[in-house]
Design a protein around this motif. Structure first.
Motif, short mmCIF file in Angstrom:
data_model
loop_
_atom_site.label_atom_id
_atom_site.label_comp_id
_atom_site.label_asym_id
_atom_site.label_seq_id
_atom_site.Cartn_x
_atom_site.Cartn_y
_atom_site.Cartn_z
N PRO A 245 -4.64 3.53 -0.64
CA PRO A 245 -5.84 3.53 -0.42
C PRO A 245 -6.35 4.85 -1.35
CG PRO A 245 -5.71 2.10 1.52
CD PRO A 245 -4.54 3.05 0.03
N GLU B 7 -13.30 1.94 -7.48
CA GLU B 7 -14.11 2.39 -8.44
C GLU B 7 -13.03 3.05 -9.84
OE1 GLU B 7 -15.10 6.13 -5.86
OE2 GLU B 7 -16.10 4.84 -4.32
N LYS C 290 -3.02 -3.89 -6.21
CA LYS C 290 -4.00 -3.57 -5.13
C LYS C 290 -3.68 -3.35 -4.19
CE LYS C 290 -7.83 -5.40 -3.60
NZ LYS C 290 -9.37 -6.26 -3.44
N GLY D 103 -12.68 -6.12 -5.72
CA GLY D 103 -13.33 -5.61 -4.71
C GLY D 103 -12.36 -3.85 -4.99
N ASP D 104 -12.65 -2.89 -3.76
CA ASP D 104 -12.08 -1.48 -3.51
C ASP D 104 -11.78 -0.54 -4.70
OD1 ASP D 104 -12.48 -2.65 -0.66
OD2 ASP D 104 -10.93 -3.31 -0.82
N GLU E 254 0.88 -1.40 -0.41
CA GLU E 254 0.38 0.08 0.40
C GLU E 254 0.65 1.29 0.38
OE1 GLU E 254 -2.43 -0.29 3.22
OE2 GLU E 254 -4.01 -1.67 1.80
N SER F 101 -6.15 -7.71 -8.15
CA SER F 101 -5.21 -8.26 -6.88
C SER F 101 -3.73 -8.26 -6.21
CB SER F 101 -5.93 -9.39 -6.52
OG SER F 101 -7.01 -10.06 -6.71
N ARG G 156 -8.57 2.74 -5.97
CA ARG G 156 -8.37 2.01 -4.89
C ARG G 156 -9.55 2.87 -3.90
NH1 ARG G 156 -4.89 -0.98 -0.66
NH2 ARG G 156 -6.39 -1.89 -0.03
N ARG G 157 -10.36 2.49 -3.15
CA ARG G 157 -10.93 3.39 -2.41
C ARG G 157 -10.83 3.75 -0.95
NH1 ARG G 157 -15.38 -0.56 -4.12
NH2 ARG G 157 -17.27 0.15 -5.89
#
Length: 273
Positions: free
Chosen positions: A183, A240, A178, A237-238, A151, A175, A271-272
């Motif tokens: 975020p 937008e 991510k 997932g996560d 991250e 994935s 990523r949200r």
């Protein structure tokens, strides 16, 4: 099919729209043998290493167009190396080195499946780990966190990279991205689009599965619909979808009196928080 057409990355902006271009007459039933299909999958890394052995640093042009298409890549008045970016499929540095020169705010990681390509990057006189770091990685199998802190990235560029991966491996690759994206960080995508003129040039013997073709050099080319690309990130997932559209460009070969409709997909997924 010529290698130049197969690996073309037409840089002109072209027109944009949400709808897919008109369908082309393409082979939809594969005549590729199961043996050949399995061999292509097995030899993916070898095929890319051979590609760079043949072409060295001379095949792709420097990607000076990227900061026009993606404003996120332009300087914004920040401190040197204050943003971190990963380029997927960095090849021999045609994205890394122009961006290092034009935007001092970016520290750039570059990964590629091909060891030979990474060796070319590191041998370039502009390579310095004060500004960039290149490493070998199969993003469908090896965690990016082995080389990049979790991250920690503001941006990831995926320019004509996801199309070189089989659809079955794409979810794992997303994935993996991510895991190293902050975020609020974004993935920038440009790739081959559904009904691109290159599709019609492939024969049934090159069709591996729906929209996935093998080039003569053993590398792959998948042709995306915007719906498929959007769902790929949504299912991870996560993410937008900020934008996801077709870019259509008419290319004229005056010598052959031939006009081709090149179709690309261009998108940004965030990523949200």
């Amino acid at each position: 099919m010529s290698l130049e057409v197969e690996h073309d990355e037409t840089k002109d902006e072209g027109s944009r729209g949400a709808g897919a271009p008109s369908p082309l007459q393409v082979d939809t039933v594969s005549t590729m043998s199961a043996f050949q299909h399995a061999k292509l999958i097995k030899d993916t890394t070898k095929s890319w290493d051979l590609f760079y052995k043949r072409n060295t640093t001379n095949f792709f042009k420097d990607r000076h167009w990227t900061d026009r298409e993606f404003p996120e890549l332009r300087p914004a008045g920040g401190e040197p190396c204050s943003k971190r970016l990963l380029e997927l499929g960095c090849g021999v540095g045609n994205f890394i080195f122009p961006l290092v020169a034009s935007n001092p705010e970016l520290y750039i990681y570059g990964c590629d499946l091909s060891t030979r390509a990474i060796d070319f990057v590191k041998a370039d006189p502009n390579y310095t780990e004060d500004r960039c770091k290149a490493f070998v990685c199969d993003i469908t199998a090896v965690p990016l966190t082995n080389s990049i802190p979790p991250e920690s990235l503001d941006l990831i560029s995926a320019l004509f990279v996801l199309s070189a991966i089989t659809p079955g491996d794409m979810p794992h690759a997303i994935s993996n991205l991510k895991s190293v994206l902050k975020p609020g960080g974004s993935v920038l995508v440009r790739d081959y689009g559904l009904n691109d003129a290159a599709m019609v040039r492939f024969k049934s013997t090159s069709l591996m599965q729906d929209r996935l073709y093998a080039r003569q050099d053993g590398t792959f080319s998948y042709f995306f619909s915007t719906d498929f690309l959007r769902k790929l990130f949504e299912d991870a997932g996560d993410f937008e979808c900020d934008t996801c559209e077709y870019v259509v460009k008419e290319v004229v070969n005056r010598k052959r009196e031939l006009t081709m409709t090149r179709v690309f997909v261009q998108a940004r997924f965030t990523r949200r928080l």
